[in-house]
Design a protein around this motif. Structure first.
Motif, PDB file in Angstrom:
ATOM      1  N   PHE A 140       3.342  -0.784 -13.556  1.00 46.30           N
ATOM      2  CA  PHE A 140       3.056  -2.136 -13.092  1.00 46.30           C
ATOM      3  C   PHE A 140       3.758  -3.214 -13.933  1.00 46.30           C
ATOM      4  CE2 PHE A 140      -0.715   0.282 -11.685  1.00 46.30           C
ATOM      5  CZ  PHE A 140      -0.693  -0.008 -10.339  1.00 46.30           C
ATOM      6  N   ASP A 141       4.747  -2.853 -14.740  1.00 49.08           N
ATOM      7  CA  ASP A 141       5.460  -3.837 -15.564  1.00 49.08           C
ATOM      8  C   ASP A 141       5.948  -5.011 -14.722  1.00 49.08           C
ATOM      9  OD1 ASP A 141       5.167  -2.488 -17.916  1.00 49.08           O
ATOM     10  OD2 ASP A 141       7.262  -1.889 -18.118  1.00 49.08           O
ATOM     11  N   GLY A 142       5.756  -6.211 -15.230  1.00 54.91           N
ATOM     12  CA  GLY A 142       6.266  -7.403 -14.568  1.00 54.91           C
ATOM     13  C   GLY A 142       5.441  -7.916 -13.403  1.00 54.91           C
ATOM     14  N   CYS A 143       4.250  -7.371 -13.213  1.00 55.53           N
ATOM     15  CA  CYS A 143       3.363  -7.836 -12.132  1.00 55.53           C
ATOM     16  C   CYS A 143       2.390  -8.866 -12.706  1.00 55.53           C
ATOM     17  CB  CYS A 143       2.603  -6.662 -11.513  1.00 55.53           C
ATOM     18  SG  CYS A 143       3.658  -5.485 -10.673  1.00 55.53           S
ATOM     19  N   ALA A 144       2.929 -10.013 -13.077  1.00 52.71           N
ATOM     20  CA  ALA A 144       2.162 -11.028 -13.784  1.00 52.71           C
ATOM     21  C   ALA A 144       0.965 -11.558 -12.999  1.00 52.71           C
ATOM     22  CB  ALA A 144       3.079 -12.187 -14.170  1.00 52.71           C
ATOM     23  N   ASN A 145       1.026 -11.537 -11.681  1.00 49.44           N
ATOM     24  CA  ASN A 145      -0.050 -12.098 -10.862  1.00 49.44           C
ATOM     25  C   ASN A 145      -0.907 -11.048 -10.166  1.00 49.44           C
ATOM     26  OD1 ASN A 145       0.374 -14.967 -11.239  1.00 49.44           O
ATOM     27  ND2 ASN A 145       2.347 -14.598 -10.257  1.00 49.44           N
ATOM     28  N   LEU A 146      -0.776  -9.788 -10.589  1.00 44.68           N
ATOM     29  CA  LEU A 146      -1.562  -8.722  -9.991  1.00 44.68           C
ATOM     30  C   LEU A 146      -3.045  -8.957 -10.259  1.00 44.68           C
ATOM     31  CD1 LEU A 146      -1.301  -6.037  -8.419  1.00 44.68           C
ATOM     32  CD2 LEU A 146      -1.356  -4.868 -10.628  1.00 44.68           C
ATOM     33  N   VAL A 147      -3.819  -9.065  -9.189  1.00 47.36           N
ATOM     34  CA  VAL A 147      -5.251  -9.322  -9.272  1.00 47.36           C
ATOM     35  C   VAL A 147      -6.037  -8.051  -8.979  1.00 47.36           C
ATOM     36  CG1 VAL A 147      -7.167 -10.641  -8.274  1.00 47.36           C
ATOM     37  CG2 VAL A 147      -4.953 -11.737  -8.614  1.00 47.36           C
ATOM     38  N   THR A 148      -5.564  -7.274  -7.981  1.00 45.00           N
ATOM     39  CA  THR A 148      -6.288  -6.087  -7.545  1.00 45.00           C
ATOM     40  C   THR A 148      -5.373  -4.873  -7.520  1.00 45.00           C
ATOM     41  OG1 THR A 148      -7.664  -7.491  -6.123  1.00 45.00           O
ATOM     42  CG2 THR A 148      -7.713  -5.117  -5.697  1.00 45.00           C
ATOM     43  N   LYS A 182      -1.866  -7.619  -4.898  1.00 46.01           N
ATOM     44  CA  LYS A 182      -2.681  -6.447  -4.591  1.00 46.01           C
ATOM     45  C   LYS A 182      -1.805  -5.233  -4.331  1.00 46.01           C
ATOM     46  CE  LYS A 182      -6.234  -4.566  -1.562  1.00 46.01           C
ATOM     47  NZ  LYS A 182      -7.067  -4.761  -0.381  1.00 46.01           N
ATOM     48  N   ILE A 183      -2.170  -4.121  -4.970  1.00 44.78           N
ATOM     49  CA  ILE A 183      -1.483  -2.854  -4.745  1.00 44.78           C
ATOM     50  C   ILE A 183      -2.532  -1.769  -4.537  1.00 44.78           C
ATOM     51  CG2 ILE A 183      -1.249  -2.460  -7.237  1.00 44.78           C
ATOM     52  CD1 ILE A 183       1.289  -1.253  -4.713  1.00 44.78           C
ATOM     53  N   THR A 184      -2.301  -0.940  -3.537  1.00 45.96           N
ATOM     54  CA  THR A 184      -3.189   0.180  -3.263  1.00 45.96           C
ATOM     55  C   THR A 184      -2.373   1.462  -3.392  1.00 45.96           C
ATOM     56  OG1 THR A 184      -4.467  -1.174  -1.717  1.00 45.96           O
ATOM     57  CG2 THR A 184      -4.745   1.215  -1.571  1.00 45.96           C
ATOM     58  N   ILE A 185      -2.859   2.377  -4.231  1.00 40.82           N
ATOM     59  CA  ILE A 185      -2.191   3.657  -4.447  1.00 40.82           C
ATOM     60  C   ILE A 185      -3.017   4.730  -3.741  1.00 40.82           C
ATOM     61  CG2 ILE A 185      -1.311   5.309  -6.145  1.00 40.82           C
ATOM     62  CD1 ILE A 185      -0.076   2.545  -6.522  1.00 40.82           C
ATOM     63  N   ALA A 219       0.849  -1.191   0.000  1.00 39.15           N
ATOM     64  CA  ALA A 219       0.000   0.000   0.000  1.00 39.15           C
ATOM     65  C   ALA A 219       0.884   1.241   0.000  1.00 39.15           C
ATOM     66  CB  ALA A 219      -0.916   0.004   1.212  1.00 39.15           C
ATOM     67  N   ILE A 220       0.604   2.147  -0.921  1.00 35.81           N
ATOM     68  CA  ILE A 220       1.291   3.428  -0.979  1.00 35.81           C
ATOM     69  C   ILE A 220       0.366   4.429  -0.293  1.00 35.81           C
ATOM     70  CG2 ILE A 220       2.144   5.249  -2.498  1.00 35.81           C
ATOM     71  CD1 ILE A 220       2.902   3.035  -4.478  1.00 35.81           C
ATOM     72  N   PRO A 221       0.827   5.038   0.814  1.00 37.39           N
ATOM     73  CA  PRO A 221      -0.059   5.916   1.592  1.00 37.39           C
ATOM     74  C   PRO A 221      -0.428   7.214   0.861  1.00 37.39           C
ATOM     75  CG  PRO A 221       2.161   5.978   2.470  1.00 37.39           C
ATOM     76  CD  PRO A 221       2.161   4.937   1.397  1.00 37.39           C
ATOM     77  N   ASP A 222      -1.445   7.891   1.367  1.00 37.78           N
ATOM     78  CA  ASP A 222      -1.937   9.149   0.793  1.00 37.78           C
ATOM     79  C   ASP A 222      -0.872  10.243   0.777  1.00 37.78           C
ATOM     80  OD1 ASP A 222      -4.446   8.040   0.380  1.00 37.78           O
ATOM     81  OD2 ASP A 222      -5.318   8.910   2.198  1.00 37.78           O
ATOM     82  N   SER A 223       0.125  10.165   1.646  1.00 39.48           N
ATOM     83  CA  SER A 223       1.168  11.191   1.735  1.00 39.48           C
ATOM     84  C   SER A 223       2.065  11.215   0.501  1.00 39.48           C
ATOM     85  CB  SER A 223       2.017  10.960   2.977  1.00 39.48           C
ATOM     86  OG  SER A 223       2.622   9.668   2.929  1.00 39.48           O
ATOM     87  N   VAL A 224       2.162  10.101  -0.214  1.00 40.03           N
ATOM     88  CA  VAL A 224       3.048  10.011  -1.387  1.00 40.03           C
ATOM     89  C   VAL A 224       2.440  10.798  -2.542  1.00 40.03           C
ATOM     90  CG1 VAL A 224       4.105   8.455  -3.084  1.00 40.03           C
ATOM     91  CG2 VAL A 224       4.002   7.783  -0.678  1.00 40.03           C
ATOM     92  N   ILE A 225       3.246  11.735  -3.094  1.00 41.00           N
ATOM     93  CA  ILE A 225       2.772  12.537  -4.223  1.00 41.00           C
ATOM     94  C   ILE A 225       3.558  12.256  -5.498  1.00 41.00           C
ATOM     95  CG2 ILE A 225       1.757  14.417  -2.873  1.00 41.00           C
ATOM     96  CD1 ILE A 225       4.343  15.977  -3.236  1.00 41.00           C
ATOM     97  N   LYS A 226       4.738  11.633  -5.369  1.00 43.21           N
ATOM     98  CA  LYS A 226       5.563  11.350  -6.539  1.00 43.21           C
ATOM     99  C   LYS A 226       6.051   9.902  -6.500  1.00 43.21           C
ATOM    100  CE  LYS A 226       9.663  12.915  -8.979  1.00 43.21           C
ATOM    101  NZ  LYS A 226      10.898  13.680  -8.905  1.00 43.21           N
TER     102      LYS A 226
END
Length: 168
Positions: free
Chosen positions: A145-153, A130-133, A109-116
């Motif tokens: 997301f290059d190379g995230c072959a199993n990314l579902v969410t 799973k990745i949360t931006i 999870a990338i928190p809300d504070s990240v802007i770049k």
């Protein structure tokens, strides 16, 4: 790089504890230390520069202190032993390929504070499902997301207004 610097020749280094007075980990500090498994970072840490833990393939345990604001390019690139990583709420900038090759990560999870955020951040993260931006990110670079072959969410924050070509 790993051929010079403070830990040059310390190829059997397994555990490191960094004191609370250290504010910045310089570029490539532990790069290539393949025996390194555990790092304890002090609470005073603010910046993790580029390639600090690059190719520390056995690194399995690290807690990024809550005051860190910057994670440099390739900071954890090749840390295939990491299965969990929590990005603190004060981080505002994450460099390109920061988590590339972290083949053990399943969720991040990338928190809300990240802007770049930099490109190819998750390249070769084969187990990432799973990745949360967070809402602070306004733009995703090409190949994010290059190379995230199993990314579902992929949960994209409200700040993102458009997606570039080849984002996924």
């Amino acid at each position: 790089n790993s051929n010079s610097g403070f830990f040059y020749g310390c190829d059997k280094l397994e555990k490191v504890s960094i004191g609370d007075g250290v504010e910045e980990l310089p570029k490539s500090l532990f790069e290539g230390k393949s025996a390194l498994t555990n790092v304890a970072l002090g609470t005073g840490l603010l910046k993790i520069e580029a390639s600090v833990f690059k190719n520390c393939s056995k690194l399995s345990e690290i807690i990024i202190p809550e005051n860190v604001t910057y994670i440099g390019a390739n900071a954890f690139d090749g840390c295939s032993g990491l299965t969990e990583l929590i990005i603190p709420e004060k981080v505002t900038d994450i460099g390109a390929s920061a988590f590339a090759g972290c083949g053990g990560l399943t969720e991040l999870a990338i928190p809300d504070s990240v802007i770049k955020v930099g490109g190819a951040m998750f390249n070769k993260c084969e187990k990432l499902t799973k990745i949360t931006i967070g809402n602070g990110v306004k733009e995703l670079p090409k190949g994010f997301f290059d190379g995230c072959a199993n990314l579902v969410t992929a949960v994209l924050g409200d700040g993102i207004k458009a997606l570039p070509e080849n984002c996924f």
